[in-house]
Scaffold this motif. Structure first.
Motif, PDB file in Angstrom:
ATOM      1  N   SER A 119       2.936  -3.852 -13.001  1.00 19.57           N
ATOM      2  CA  SER A 119       4.394  -2.653 -13.507  1.00 19.57           C
ATOM      3  C   SER A 119       4.972  -2.553 -12.575  1.00 19.57           C
ATOM      4  N   PHE A 120       6.662  -2.364 -12.561  1.00 17.36           N
ATOM      5  CA  PHE A 120       7.108  -2.644 -11.903  1.00 17.36           C
ATOM      6  C   PHE A 120       7.480  -0.886 -11.292  1.00 17.36           C
ATOM      7  N   ARG A 121       6.587   0.020 -12.091  1.00 13.72           N
ATOM      8  CA  ARG A 121       6.513   1.123 -11.687  1.00 13.72           C
ATOM      9  C   ARG A 121       5.957   1.782 -10.665  1.00 13.72           C
ATOM     10  N   PHE A 122       4.999   0.702 -10.144  1.00 14.96           N
ATOM     11  CA  PHE A 122       3.837   1.037  -9.748  1.00 14.96           C
ATOM     12  C   PHE A 122       4.188   1.808  -7.756  1.00 14.96           C
ATOM     13  N   GLY A 123       5.420   1.225  -7.558  1.00 18.62           N
ATOM     14  CA  GLY A 123       5.811   1.872  -6.214  1.00 18.62           C
ATOM     15  C   GLY A 123       5.906   3.516  -6.929  1.00 18.62           C
ATOM     16  N   SER A 124       6.977   3.927  -7.635  1.00 13.40           N
ATOM     17  CA  SER A 124       7.086   5.289  -8.143  1.00 13.40           C
ATOM     18  C   SER A 124       5.483   6.320  -8.819  1.00 13.40           C
ATOM     19  N   ARG A 125       4.429   5.510  -9.494  1.00 14.43           N
ATOM     20  CA  ARG A 125       3.518   5.874 -10.316  1.00 14.43           C
ATOM     21  C   ARG A 125       2.499   5.325  -9.577  1.00 14.43           C
ATOM     22  N   TRP A 126       2.141   5.439  -8.691  1.00 20.16           N
ATOM     23  CA  TRP A 126       0.946   4.565  -7.887  1.00 20.16           C
ATOM     24  C   TRP A 126      -0.143   6.034  -7.999  1.00 20.16           C
ATOM     25  N   PHE A 127       0.085   7.385  -7.863  1.00 16.11           N
ATOM     26  CA  PHE A 127      -0.350   8.934  -7.754  1.00 16.11           C
ATOM     27  C   PHE A 127      -0.830   9.074  -8.688  1.00 16.11           C
ATOM     28  N   LEU A 128       0.014   8.136 -10.495  1.00 15.57           N
ATOM     29  CA  LEU A 128      -0.457   9.562 -11.309  1.00 15.57           C
ATOM     30  C   LEU A 128      -1.732   9.063 -11.525  1.00 15.57           C
ATOM     31  N   GLU A 129      -2.433   9.739 -12.514  1.00 15.39           N
ATOM     32  CA  GLU A 129      -3.314   9.599 -13.256  1.00 15.39           C
ATOM     33  C   GLU A 129      -3.984   8.187 -13.844  1.00 15.39           C
TER      34      GLU A 129
ATOM     35  N   THR B  82       0.843  -1.120   0.274  1.00  6.41           N
ATOM     36  CA  THR B  82       0.162   0.035  -0.131  1.00  6.41           C
ATOM     37  C   THR B  82       0.833   0.829   0.097  1.00  6.41           C
ATOM     38  N   TYR B  83       0.492   2.512  -0.114  1.00  4.56           N
ATOM     39  CA  TYR B  83       0.964   3.789  -0.755  1.00  4.56           C
ATOM     40  C   TYR B  83      -0.185   4.679  -0.122  1.00  4.56           C
ATOM     41  N   TYR B  84       0.553   5.815   0.681  1.00  6.19           N
ATOM     42  CA  TYR B  84      -0.196   7.087   0.935  1.00  6.19           C
ATOM     43  C   TYR B  84       0.536   7.996   0.671  1.00  6.19           C
ATOM     44  N   GLY B  85      -0.170   9.713   0.388  1.00  4.37           N
ATOM     45  CA  GLY B  85       0.120  10.685  -0.161  1.00  4.37           C
ATOM     46  C   GLY B  85       0.148  11.355   1.598  1.00  4.37           C
ATOM     47  N   SER B  86       1.181  12.217   0.953  1.00  2.00           N
ATOM     48  CA  SER B  86       1.080  12.900   3.102  1.00  2.00           C
ATOM     49  C   SER B  86       0.226  13.260   3.632  1.00  2.00           C
ATOM     50  N   SER B  87      -0.857  14.230   2.485  1.00  2.00           N
ATOM     51  CA  SER B  87      -2.126  14.154   2.855  1.00  2.00           C
ATOM     52  C   SER B  87      -2.478  13.082   4.037  1.00  2.00           C
TER      53      SER B  87
END
Length: 125
Positions: free
Chosen positions: A99-109, A54-59
Motif C-alpha cells: 500500500s502506498f498509504r503505509f505512512g499515513s495508515r500504519w496505526f489504523l486497525e 518503521t513508525y512509532y506512536g508518540s507514547s
C-alpha cells in the motif's frame, strides 16, 4: 494454522525491559498494537518488510524498537523503560498487500488483515 503468534509477554517492574516476538511469514507490513483495560486499541509501531521503514506512536517513541529477523520470520518489539501505563494486551497485526498509504495508515486497525491472539504485558510500580 495460526497466521500470527505473539510471545514474550509477562510481568516486569517499572524501568524494566521486555521483548515481544511475532512469528510472521510472508507479510509486507507487521505492526504492534496494544489495548489497556477500558481503553481503545492503540497502534504503537509498524515495519515495512520490504525496505525496513518503521513508525512509532508518540507514547512509545524512543523507548520501543521494532526489528525484523528474516532468518526466523519473526518481528520483535523491544521495549525498555517500561512504566505502569504500558500495561496492556499487546497484539501483532499483519498485511500482505502493498500500500502506498503505509505512512499515513500504519496505526489504523483496518490497515491490517491478520491478527494474533495477544500477549499480556504487566508493569508493576
Amino acid at each position: 494454522q495460526v497466521p500470527l503468534a505473539e510471545s514474550g509477554g509477562g510481568l516486569v517492574q517499572r524501568g524494566g525491559s521486555l521483548r515481544l516476538s511475532c512469528a510472521a511469514s510472508g507479510y509486507t507490513y507487521v505492526g504492534w498494537f496494544r489495548q489497556a483495560p477500558g481503553k481503545e486499541r492503540e497502534g504503537i509501531s509498524s515495519i515495512d518488510s520490504n525496505d525496513g521503514t518503521t513508525y512509532y506512536g508518540s507514547s512509545v517513541k524512543g523507548r520501543f524498537t521494532i526489528v525484523r529477523d528474516d532468518t526466523k520470520n519473526t518481528v520483535y518489539l523491544q521495549m525498555k523503560s517500561l512504566a505502569p501505563e504500558d500495561t496492556a494486551i499487546y497484539y501483532c497485526a499483519a498485511r500482505r498487500r502493498w500500500s502506498f498509504r503505509f505512512g499515513s495508515r500504519w496505526f489504523l486497525e483496518d490497515f491490517y488483515d491478520y491478527w494474533g491472539q495477544g500477549t499480556q504485558v504487566t508493569v508493576s510500580s
